[in-house]
Design a protein around this motif. Structure first.
Motif, PDB file in Angstrom:
ATOM      1  N   ASP A   1       1.836   2.897   3.119  1.00 47.48           N
ATOM      2  CA  ASP A   1       2.486   2.068   4.134  1.00 47.48           C
ATOM      3  C   ASP A   1       3.994   1.993   3.967  1.00 47.48           C
ATOM      4  OD1 ASP A   1       0.041   1.570   5.245  1.00 47.48           O
ATOM      5  OD2 ASP A   1      -0.161  -0.460   4.442  1.00 47.48           O
TER       6      ASP A   1
ATOM      7  N   ASP B   1      -2.867   2.784  -7.323  1.00 49.30           N
ATOM      8  CA  ASP B   1      -3.559   2.190  -6.180  1.00 49.30           C
ATOM      9  C   ASP B   1      -2.602   1.466  -5.243  1.00 49.30           C
ATOM     10  OD1 ASP B   1      -5.939   1.688  -4.755  1.00 49.30           O
ATOM     11  OD2 ASP B   1      -6.005  -0.349  -5.531  1.00 49.30           O
ATOM     12  N   PHE B   2      -1.789   0.575  -5.773  1.00 52.17           N
ATOM     13  CA  PHE B   2      -0.841  -0.167  -4.935  1.00 52.17           C
ATOM     14  C   PHE B   2       0.235  -0.788  -5.817  1.00 52.17           C
ATOM     15  CE2 PHE B   2      -4.010  -3.304  -6.162  1.00 52.17           C
ATOM     16  CZ  PHE B   2      -3.286  -4.468  -6.400  1.00 52.17           C
TER      17      PHE B   2
ATOM     18  N   LYS C   1       2.076   7.700  -6.125  1.00 49.34           N
ATOM     19  CA  LYS C   1       1.046   8.392  -5.356  1.00 49.34           C
ATOM     20  C   LYS C   1       0.588   9.643  -6.108  1.00 49.34           C
ATOM     21  CE  LYS C   1       1.501   8.696  -0.850  1.00 49.34           C
ATOM     22  NZ  LYS C   1       2.085   8.894   0.506  1.00 49.34           N
TER      23      LYS C   1
ATOM     24  N   ARG D   1      -8.952  -6.670  -5.467  1.00 46.67           N
ATOM     25  CA  ARG D   1      -8.385  -5.314  -5.585  1.00 46.67           C
ATOM     26  C   ARG D   1      -7.961  -5.048  -7.022  1.00 46.67           C
ATOM     27  NH1 ARG D   1      -5.864  -2.863  -1.088  1.00 46.67           N
ATOM     28  NH2 ARG D   1      -5.045  -1.331  -2.579  1.00 46.67           N
TER      29      ARG D   1
ATOM     30  N   GLU E   1       0.873  -1.172   0.000  1.00 48.67           N
ATOM     31  CA  GLU E   1       0.000   0.000   0.000  1.00 48.67           C
ATOM     32  C   GLU E   1       0.912   1.226   0.000  1.00 48.67           C
ATOM     33  OE1 GLU E   1      -3.041  -0.475  -0.358  1.00 48.67           O
ATOM     34  OE2 GLU E   1      -3.700  -2.287   0.680  1.00 48.67           O
TER      35      GLU E   1
END
Length: 230
Positions: A68, A181-182, A176, A208, A65
Protein backbone atom coordinates in the motif's frame (compact mmCIF):
# COMPACT_ATOMS: atom_id res chain seq x y z
CA UNK A 1 -5.03 2.26 38.22
CA UNK A 2 -2.26 1.82 35.65
CA UNK A 3 -0.17 -1.27 36.55
CA UNK A 4 3.44 -0.71 37.57
CA UNK A 5 6.24 -2.86 36.15
CA UNK A 6 8.72 -3.70 38.88
CA UNK A 7 12.48 -3.69 38.30
CA UNK A 8 12.92 -7.45 37.80
CA UNK A 9 9.51 -8.14 36.30
CA UNK A 10 9.51 -8.85 32.56
CA UNK A 11 5.88 -9.86 32.05
CA UNK A 12 3.55 -7.13 30.77
CA UNK A 13 -0.20 -6.89 31.26
CA UNK A 14 -2.14 -7.87 28.14
CA UNK A 15 -2.24 -4.95 25.70
CA UNK A 16 -6.03 -5.26 25.41
CA UNK A 17 -6.13 -4.23 29.07
CA UNK A 18 -4.65 -0.82 28.24
CA UNK A 19 -6.59 2.21 29.41
CA UNK A 20 -8.59 4.40 27.02
CA UNK A 21 -5.44 6.35 26.10
CA UNK A 22 -3.55 3.18 25.21
CA UNK A 23 -1.31 2.99 28.30
CA UNK A 24 -0.55 -0.59 29.32
CA UNK A 25 1.79 -0.01 32.27
CA UNK A 26 4.54 2.18 33.67
CA UNK A 27 7.91 1.62 35.28
CA UNK A 28 10.60 -0.96 34.73
CA UNK A 29 13.64 -0.17 32.62
CA UNK A 30 14.89 -0.39 29.04
CA UNK A 31 17.00 -3.54 29.24
CA UNK A 32 17.05 -5.55 26.00
CA UNK A 33 15.03 -8.49 27.35
CA UNK A 34 12.21 -6.20 28.44
CA UNK A 35 12.20 -4.27 25.16
CA UNK A 36 12.11 -7.47 23.10
CA UNK A 37 9.22 -8.85 25.15
CA UNK A 38 7.38 -5.56 24.77
CA UNK A 39 7.62 -5.54 20.98
CA UNK A 40 6.70 -9.21 20.80
CA UNK A 41 3.51 -8.32 22.68
CA UNK A 42 2.71 -5.25 20.56
CA UNK A 43 3.81 -2.79 23.25
CA UNK A 44 6.28 0.09 22.93
CA UNK A 45 7.82 2.69 25.29
CA UNK A 46 7.01 6.38 24.87
CA UNK A 47 7.55 8.96 27.56
CA UNK A 48 8.94 12.43 28.21
CA UNK A 49 12.27 13.21 29.82
CA UNK A 50 12.24 12.96 33.63
CA UNK A 51 8.96 10.98 33.53
CA UNK A 52 8.73 7.27 34.37
CA UNK A 53 8.80 4.88 31.42
CA UNK A 54 5.29 4.50 30.00
CA UNK A 55 4.38 1.43 27.94
CA UNK A 56 1.75 1.78 25.21
CA UNK A 57 -0.49 -0.24 22.93
CA UNK A 58 -2.54 2.34 21.10
CA UNK A 59 -6.05 1.88 19.74
CA UNK A 60 -6.43 2.46 16.87
CA UNK A 61 -3.04 1.30 15.66
CA UNK A 62 -1.39 2.56 12.49
CA UNK A 63 0.12 -0.05 10.16
CA UNK A 64 1.60 0.05 6.67
CA UNK A 65 0.81 -2.82 4.35
CA UNK A 66 3.92 -3.04 2.18
CA UNK A 67 1.93 -3.13 -1.04
CA UNK A 68 0.00 0.00 0.00
CA UNK A 69 3.00 2.32 0.15
CA UNK A 70 2.38 5.25 -2.20
CA UNK A 71 5.21 6.43 -4.43
CA UNK A 72 4.36 9.62 -6.32
CA UNK A 73 6.12 10.67 -9.51
CA UNK A 74 8.00 13.39 -7.61
CA UNK A 75 9.10 10.90 -4.94
CA UNK A 76 10.43 8.54 -7.61
CA UNK A 77 12.64 11.39 -8.81
CA UNK A 78 13.74 12.22 -5.27
CA UNK A 79 14.72 8.61 -4.54
CA UNK A 80 17.40 8.82 -7.23
CA UNK A 81 19.04 11.84 -5.54
CA UNK A 82 20.28 10.05 -2.46
CA UNK A 83 22.65 7.29 -1.43
CA UNK A 84 21.26 4.88 1.19
CA UNK A 85 23.12 3.13 3.98
CA UNK A 86 21.69 0.52 6.33
CA UNK A 87 22.90 0.23 9.94
CA UNK A 88 25.72 2.74 9.60
CA UNK A 89 25.73 5.78 11.89
CA UNK A 90 22.81 4.30 13.84
CA UNK A 91 23.33 6.68 16.75
CA UNK A 92 23.53 9.70 14.41
CA UNK A 93 20.21 8.72 12.87
CA UNK A 94 18.65 8.47 16.35
CA UNK A 95 20.11 11.80 17.44
CA UNK A 96 18.70 13.49 14.36
CA UNK A 97 15.34 11.87 15.01
CA UNK A 98 15.46 13.24 18.55
CA UNK A 99 14.89 16.73 17.15
CA UNK A 100 11.44 15.60 15.96
CA UNK A 101 8.54 15.69 18.43
CA UNK A 102 5.75 13.12 18.33
CA UNK A 103 2.32 14.72 17.90
CA UNK A 104 1.92 17.56 20.44
CA UNK A 105 4.50 16.30 22.91
CA UNK A 106 6.77 18.99 24.34
CA UNK A 107 10.42 18.24 23.67
CA UNK A 108 11.88 15.00 22.42
CA UNK A 109 10.93 11.55 23.67
CA UNK A 110 14.22 10.15 22.33
CA UNK A 111 16.31 10.67 25.45
CA UNK A 112 19.90 9.60 26.04
CA UNK A 113 18.53 6.48 27.77
CA UNK A 114 16.46 5.61 24.70
CA UNK A 115 19.47 6.11 22.42
CA UNK A 116 21.65 3.90 24.62
CA UNK A 117 19.01 1.15 24.86
CA UNK A 118 18.28 0.99 21.14
CA UNK A 119 21.98 1.12 20.30
CA UNK A 120 22.30 -2.12 22.25
CA UNK A 121 19.44 -3.58 20.23
CA UNK A 122 21.23 -2.45 17.08
CA UNK A 123 24.39 -4.27 18.16
CA UNK A 124 22.20 -7.37 18.63
CA UNK A 125 20.84 -7.10 15.08
CA UNK A 126 17.35 -6.20 16.31
CA UNK A 127 17.18 -2.42 15.87
CA UNK A 128 18.06 -1.05 12.44
CA UNK A 129 18.48 2.25 10.67
CA UNK A 130 18.54 3.50 7.12
CA UNK A 131 20.10 6.83 6.28
CA UNK A 132 19.77 9.01 3.19
CA UNK A 133 23.03 10.67 2.16
CA UNK A 134 23.66 13.60 -0.15
CA UNK A 135 27.27 14.46 -0.97
CA UNK A 136 28.29 12.00 1.76
CA UNK A 137 26.24 13.90 4.38
CA UNK A 138 23.43 12.32 6.40
CA UNK A 139 20.32 14.31 5.45
CA UNK A 140 17.45 12.01 6.40
CA UNK A 141 16.51 8.57 7.60
CA UNK A 142 14.67 6.44 10.09
CA UNK A 143 15.14 3.67 12.62
CA UNK A 144 13.06 0.92 14.14
CA UNK A 145 12.92 -2.58 15.55
CA UNK A 146 12.61 -5.80 13.55
CA UNK A 147 10.84 -8.60 15.40
CA UNK A 148 9.78 -11.66 13.45
CA UNK A 149 8.50 -10.43 10.09
CA UNK A 150 7.29 -7.08 11.40
CA UNK A 151 9.27 -3.85 11.30
CA UNK A 152 8.27 -1.49 14.13
CA UNK A 153 9.05 2.02 12.94
CA UNK A 154 10.14 4.37 15.71
CA UNK A 155 11.04 7.72 14.19
CA UNK A 156 12.28 9.48 11.08
CA UNK A 157 13.87 12.81 10.22
CA UNK A 158 14.56 14.87 7.12
CA UNK A 159 16.93 17.78 6.49
CA UNK A 160 16.60 17.69 2.69
CA UNK A 161 13.23 17.53 0.96
CA UNK A 162 11.96 13.93 0.63
CA UNK A 163 15.05 12.47 2.34
CA UNK A 164 13.03 10.53 4.92
CA UNK A 165 10.31 9.54 2.46
CA UNK A 166 12.98 8.21 0.12
CA UNK A 167 14.59 6.20 2.92
CA UNK A 168 11.15 4.82 3.77
CA UNK A 169 10.62 3.79 0.16
CA UNK A 170 13.95 1.95 0.10
CA UNK A 171 13.06 0.30 3.40
CA UNK A 172 9.72 -0.93 2.03
CA UNK A 173 11.48 -2.31 -1.05
CA UNK A 174 13.87 -4.34 1.11
CA UNK A 175 11.22 -5.52 3.55
CA UNK A 176 9.17 -6.90 0.66
CA UNK A 177 12.26 -8.66 -0.71
CA UNK A 178 12.99 -10.19 2.70
CA UNK A 179 9.42 -11.43 3.16
CA UNK A 180 8.30 -9.09 5.92
CA UNK A 181 4.57 -8.86 6.60
CA UNK A 182 3.91 -5.21 7.47
CA UNK A 183 5.26 -2.11 9.23
CA UNK A 184 3.94 -1.17 12.64
CA UNK A 185 3.69 2.63 12.55
CA UNK A 186 2.36 2.73 16.12
CA UNK A 187 0.70 6.16 16.56
CA UNK A 188 -1.54 7.50 13.76
CA UNK A 189 -0.11 10.52 11.93
CA UNK A 190 -1.34 12.37 8.86
CA UNK A 191 2.13 12.12 7.31
CA UNK A 192 2.23 8.33 7.36
CA UNK A 193 -1.39 8.09 6.28
CA UNK A 194 -0.48 10.16 3.22
CA UNK A 195 2.10 7.47 2.38
CA UNK A 196 -0.50 4.70 2.54
CA UNK A 197 -0.63 3.67 6.21
CA UNK A 198 -4.03 2.83 7.67
CA UNK A 199 -5.64 2.74 11.09
CA UNK A 200 -6.79 -0.64 12.41
CA UNK A 201 -8.33 -1.79 15.65
CA UNK A 202 -5.89 -3.00 18.30
CA UNK A 203 -7.47 -6.47 18.28
CA UNK A 204 -6.83 -6.77 14.54
CA UNK A 205 -3.25 -5.54 14.93
CA UNK A 206 -2.51 -8.01 17.73
CA UNK A 207 -4.03 -10.88 15.76
CA UNK A 208 -1.79 -10.03 12.78
CA UNK A 209 1.20 -9.66 15.06
CA UNK A 210 0.72 -12.97 16.84
CA UNK A 211 0.35 -14.84 13.54
CA UNK A 212 3.90 -13.82 12.62
CA UNK A 213 6.83 -15.69 14.13
CA UNK A 214 7.73 -13.12 16.77
CA UNK A 215 10.38 -15.37 18.27
CA UNK A 216 12.57 -14.90 15.20
CA UNK A 217 14.76 -11.96 16.20
CA UNK A 218 18.15 -10.61 15.25
CA UNK A 219 17.78 -10.68 11.46
CA UNK A 220 21.05 -9.75 9.77
CA UNK A 221 20.16 -7.11 7.20
CA UNK A 222 22.50 -8.11 4.40
CA UNK A 223 21.97 -5.50 1.72
CA UNK A 224 21.92 -6.50 -1.91
CA UNK A 225 23.30 -3.70 -4.04
CA UNK A 226 20.90 -4.56 -6.85
CA UNK A 227 17.98 -3.49 -4.68
CA UNK A 228 19.51 -0.06 -4.25
CA UNK A 229 19.62 0.49 -7.99
CA UNK A 230 16.55 2.61 -8.53
Amino acid sequence: MIPKIEKYELIFPHPNDANKDGIVAWGGDLNPSRLIRAYQAGIFPWYSKDDPIIWWSTNPRLIMELDDFKITRSLRKSIKKFEYRFDTNFIDVMKNCSSVTRNNQNGTWISDDIIEAYSVLNSMGIAHSIGSYLDNKLVGGLYGVAIGKVFCGESMFSIENDASKSAYAILVKHLKHWGYDFIDCQVPTDHLKSLGAKEVKREYFLDRLYRVNMDNIGHNWDIENSLLDN
